[in-house]
Design a protein around this motif. Structure first.
Motif, PDB file in Angstrom:
ATOM      1  N   GLY A   1     -34.426 153.960  -1.723  1.00 50.09           N
ATOM      2  CA  GLY A   1     -34.227 155.124  -1.419  1.00 50.09           C
ATOM      3  C   GLY A   1     -33.419 155.063  -0.049  1.00 50.09           C
ATOM      4  O   GLY A   1     -32.254 155.819   0.046  1.00 50.09           O
ATOM      5  N   TRP A   2     -33.998 154.635   0.924  1.00 41.69           N
ATOM      6  CA  TRP A   2     -33.283 154.411   2.356  1.00 41.69           C
ATOM      7  C   TRP A   2     -31.777 153.769   2.056  1.00 41.69           C
ATOM      8  O   TRP A   2     -31.001 154.219   2.731  1.00 41.69           O
ATOM      9  CB  TRP A   2     -34.133 153.687   3.046  1.00 41.69           C
ATOM     10  N   PHE A   3     -32.105 152.740   1.235  1.00 32.56           N
ATOM     11  CA  PHE A   3     -30.786 151.866   1.076  1.00 32.56           C
ATOM     12  C   PHE A   3     -29.470 152.800   0.726  1.00 32.56           C
ATOM     13  O   PHE A   3     -28.592 152.456   0.929  1.00 32.56           O
ATOM     14  CB  PHE A   3     -31.209 150.615   0.206  1.00 32.56           C
TER      15      PHE A   3
ATOM     16  N   GLY B   1     -26.367 153.036  -8.601  1.00 33.10           N
ATOM     17  CA  GLY B   1     -26.645 152.116  -7.308  1.00 33.10           C
ATOM     18  C   GLY B   1     -27.175 152.651  -6.129  1.00 33.10           C
ATOM     19  O   GLY B   1     -27.519 152.052  -5.098  1.00 33.10           O
ATOM     20  N   ILE B   2     -27.033 154.118  -5.874  1.00 36.44           N
ATOM     21  CA  ILE B   2     -27.277 154.559  -4.655  1.00 36.44           C
ATOM     22  C   ILE B   2     -28.416 155.699  -4.333  1.00 36.44           C
ATOM     23  O   ILE B   2     -28.431 156.452  -3.601  1.00 36.44           O
ATOM     24  CB  ILE B   2     -25.906 155.025  -3.839  1.00 36.44           C
ATOM     25  N   GLY B   3     -28.752 155.876  -5.670  1.00 43.71           N
ATOM     26  CA  GLY B   3     -29.857 156.911  -5.975  1.00 43.71           C
ATOM     27  C   GLY B   3     -29.306 158.244  -6.099  1.00 43.71           C
ATOM     28  O   GLY B   3     -30.096 159.250  -6.184  1.00 43.71           O
ATOM     29  N   ALA B   4     -27.838 158.613  -6.198  1.00 46.11           N
ATOM     30  CA  ALA B   4     -27.393 159.756  -6.437  1.00 46.11           C
ATOM     31  C   ALA B   4     -27.863 160.435  -7.848  1.00 46.11           C
ATOM     32  O   ALA B   4     -28.358 161.517  -7.878  1.00 46.11           O
ATOM     33  CB  ALA B   4     -25.976 159.672  -6.402  1.00 46.11           C
ATOM     34  N   LEU B   5     -28.170 159.345  -8.799  1.00 42.01           N
ATOM     35  CA  LEU B   5     -28.489 160.128 -10.011  1.00 42.01           C
ATOM     36  C   LEU B   5     -29.989 160.439 -10.125  1.00 42.01           C
ATOM     37  O   LEU B   5     -30.567 160.982 -11.148  1.00 42.01           O
ATOM     38  CB  LEU B   5     -28.294 158.984 -11.439  1.00 42.01           C
ATOM     39  N   VAL B   6     -30.729 159.883  -9.214  1.00 41.33           N
ATOM     40  CA  VAL B   6     -32.138 160.050  -8.941  1.00 41.33           C
ATOM     41  C   VAL B   6     -32.349 161.647  -8.848  1.00 41.33           C
ATOM     42  O   VAL B   6     -33.334 162.468  -9.485  1.00 41.33           O
ATOM     43  CB  VAL B   6     -32.890 159.359  -7.820  1.00 41.33           C
ATOM     44  N   MET B   7     -31.529 162.182  -7.996  1.00 46.21           N
ATOM     45  CA  MET B   7     -31.445 163.677  -7.765  1.00 46.21           C
ATOM     46  C   MET B   7     -31.224 164.553  -9.031  1.00 46.21           C
ATOM     47  O   MET B   7     -31.834 165.472  -9.306  1.00 46.21           O
ATOM     48  CB  MET B   7     -30.386 164.058  -7.017  1.00 46.21           C
ATOM     49  N   PHE B   8     -30.447 164.055  -9.838  1.00 47.41           N
ATOM     50  CA  PHE B   8     -30.220 164.812 -11.093  1.00 47.41           C
ATOM     51  C   PHE B   8     -31.456 164.372 -12.132  1.00 47.41           C
ATOM     52  O   PHE B   8     -31.926 165.724 -12.729  1.00 47.41           O
ATOM     53  CB  PHE B   8     -28.903 164.284 -11.833  1.00 47.41           C
ATOM     54  N   GLY B   9     -31.839 163.582 -12.249  1.00 47.10           N
ATOM     55  CA  GLY B   9     -33.159 163.251 -13.097  1.00 47.10           C
ATOM     56  C   GLY B   9     -34.410 164.308 -12.509  1.00 47.10           C
ATOM     57  O   GLY B   9     -35.078 164.917 -13.239  1.00 47.10           O
TER      58      GLY B   9
ATOM     59  N   ASN C   1     -36.432 163.560  -4.121  1.00 42.66           N
ATOM     60  CA  ASN C   1     -35.055 162.772  -3.713  1.00 42.66           C
ATOM     61  C   ASN C   1     -35.436 161.094  -3.776  1.00 42.66           C
ATOM     62  O   ASN C   1     -36.637 160.979  -3.994  1.00 42.66           O
ATOM     63  CB  ASN C   1     -34.809 162.973  -2.277  1.00 42.66           C
ATOM     64  N   PRO C   2     -34.610 160.232  -3.778  1.00 43.80           N
ATOM     65  CA  PRO C   2     -35.098 158.917  -3.920  1.00 43.80           C
ATOM     66  C   PRO C   2     -36.331 158.331  -3.103  1.00 43.80           C
ATOM     67  O   PRO C   2     -36.850 157.528  -3.681  1.00 43.80           O
ATOM     68  CB  PRO C   2     -33.835 158.222  -3.607  1.00 43.80           C
ATOM     69  N   ILE C   3     -36.168 158.685  -1.797  1.00 46.24           N
ATOM     70  CA  ILE C   3     -37.221 157.996  -1.102  1.00 46.24           C
ATOM     71  C   ILE C   3     -38.660 158.649  -1.529  1.00 46.24           C
ATOM     72  O   ILE C   3     -39.521 157.850  -1.945  1.00 46.24           O
ATOM     73  CB  ILE C   3     -37.092 158.401   0.535  1.00 46.24           C
ATOM     74  N   HIS C   4     -38.709 160.014  -1.582  1.00 48.19           N
ATOM     75  CA  HIS C   4     -40.003 160.424  -1.938  1.00 48.19           C
ATOM     76  C   HIS C   4     -40.335 160.277  -3.452  1.00 48.19           C
ATOM     77  O   HIS C   4     -41.718 160.013  -3.739  1.00 48.19           O
ATOM     78  CB  HIS C   4     -40.057 162.122  -1.897  1.00 48.19           C
ATOM     79  N   GLY C   5     -39.414 160.179  -4.401  1.00 51.54           N
ATOM     80  CA  GLY C   5     -39.573 160.223  -5.725  1.00 51.54           C
ATOM     81  C   GLY C   5     -40.323 158.752  -5.895  1.00 51.54           C
ATOM     82  O   GLY C   5     -41.060 158.452  -6.651  1.00 51.54           O
TER      83      GLY C   5
END
Ligand code: PHE
Length: 442
Positions: A80-82, A220-228, A58-62
């Motif tokens: 990530g928090w943001f 801009g909110i990390g949603a796509l980080v999850m898909f990556g 997830n954005p924070i851990h990643g």
């Protein structure tokens, strides 16, 4: 990729794109929107997916993982928090707009608008907004739908839902476009979207177009980080992102064409704002002589499906962060987030009635209190700021060799273009947007 397309196509394309386009003069808006989407939002979409592939979480851990690998400041996971805070804020108005769709599905299915005079149908939107109990009911149902699917997890609930939703979605869209070209004023809609006036481009239009591109592509909110993080390694980031971008843009344009054909055919206002689709479409459907109940119910069901998949993508990173960070079950995390999101959404519900207030933004009166504040704060401030941080992180902090091998683009020029847009262009444009919004919004 299916999930990424599902998340990117939502109210942004169907509700926000037509009303922003209508408010900002059709083609004039497109003229600014398309470069913003292509040269800023699209490269950053790739940057976010890249961060997910590298960080595997997830954005924070990643991001924390990447920062350790690259010996960077431990402050970077703040992105990530943001992002989680932005997702939550967006969800709290997104869920309310999506819940209006439930109201229209029910009204359409019951045939409440058939043969009713246009003014009365049009008033149903205003009447819904004034009735906070009714809005609360639909909002509660929508949040419950999202939470129930999310308790079952990404691999189970989300994928199973998307496999059914996406094909229905595409089939319905194509069908509705053909239909709109027969009953609506297609020529005038085309003309509206193709003609522009350079003199009408001002700061507010640029800010809205940039914000719309980020919102529509979920950047801009990390949603796509999850898909990556979930994407298979052999899948090319550039090609997946290109498909999503093309799909998202074509979808938005088709929706706008369809909506404006109907708007012009029935002599309605293209610039009526956030209520555009809810005020005009039921009227248009009510004027139809045949199968109006079927068409309108189908249409609103399509909108619901699209907004559900995006709503999943908004809450999923928060749930993932909670389950990993606090070591609680997915089920508990989903209910907890759902309960908070429901409470947050209630502020939006009341901003159209009991707690309504107005303020000025870029010289325009905004009269829907907290709803407008959230919309502006989340999409004009938080998303551009998040996108700027992502551009700086991926463009300047992750080692050049690493981004190159993660993106694995075959054409060197394309990689250079990505790097230029991410390192230079995006920070300049997003920085300018933030300066305009934060310092000159009068
Ligand atoms: N892109 C989605 C839409 O167009 C909204 C969204 C934004 C979803 C950010 C997830 C993350 O409706």
């Amino acid at each position: 990729m299916l999930a990424a397309a599902g998340s990117s196509i939502g109210l942004g394309n169907i509700w926000k794109f037509p009303y922003e386009t209508g408010l900002h003069g059709g083609g004039t808006f497109l003229l600014v929107y398309i470069p913003c989407a292509l040269l800023v939002a699209f490269p950053l979409m790739m940057a976010e997916v890249l961060i997910g592939r590298y960080g595997r979480g997830n954005p924070i851990h990643g991001i924390r993982h990447i920062a350790k690998q690259e010996h960077l400041s431990s402050l970077w996971p703040v992105i990530g928090w943001f992002g989680l805070i932005s997702s939550f804020l967006i969800f709290s108005f997104y869920s309310v707009v999506a819940s209006w769709i439930l109201f229209y599905i029910m009204q359409s299915a019951m045939g409440s608008f058939v043969g009713v005079p246009a003014e009365i149908v049009q008033h149903s939107y205003g009447a819904l907004l004034r009735n906070s109990d009714q809005m609360m009911l639909w909002h509660t149902i929508f949040v419950l739908m999202v939470v129930v699917v999310l308790t079952r997890g990404v691999r189970g609930g989300l994928e199973r839902a998307l496999r059914i939703i996406m094909p229905c979605f595409i089939a319905l869209l194509i069908w509705l476009c053909v239909y709109a070209s027969q009953v609506g004023d297609f020529d005038q809609a085309l003309h509206f979207l193709a003609s522009y006036d350079l003199a009408a481009i001002d700061a507010e239009l640029v800010v809205s177009a940039m914000a719309q591109a980020l919102f529509s592509l979920s950047v801009g909110i990390g949603a796509l980080v999850m898909f990556g993080a979930y994407m298979r390694d052999e899948r090319s980031i550039a090609s997946a992102a290109s498909w999503v971008m093309v799909f998202d843009t074509v979808f938005a344009l088709l929706m706008a064409l369809m909506i404006f054909s109907i708007v012009f055919a029935f002599g309605m206002d293209a610039d009526s704002g956030a209520g555009l689709i809810f005020e005009t479409l039921p009227v248009a459907f009510s004027q139809m002589t045949e199968y109006s109940v079927v068409w309108s119910t189908l249409f609103f069901t399509l909108l619901l499906a699209a907004s559900l998949t995006s709503a999943f993508a908004l809450l999923e990173p928060i749930i993932a962060a909670l389950t990993q960070g606090m070591n609680i079950s997915r089920r508990l995390a989903a209910w907890l987030v759902g309960a908070c999101a429901w409470a947050g959404g209630m502020l939006t519900v009341y901003s159209f009635n009991e707690l309504k207030f107005s303020f000025y933004y870029f010289g325009e009166q905004q009269s829907n209190g907290v709803f407008d504040v959230l919309n502006i704060v989340a999409t004009h401030v938080m998303m551009p700021l998040g996108a700027l941080l992502i551009a700086l992180f991926a463009g300047w902090r992750i080692h050049h060799g690493e981004t190159k091998s993660l993106l694995a683009m075959r054409v060197e020029v394309a990689y250079r273009l990505w790097r230029f847009c991410t390192r230079i262009l995006a920070p300049i444009v997003l920085g300018a947007v933030l300066v305009m919004v934060l310092f000159f919004p009068a």
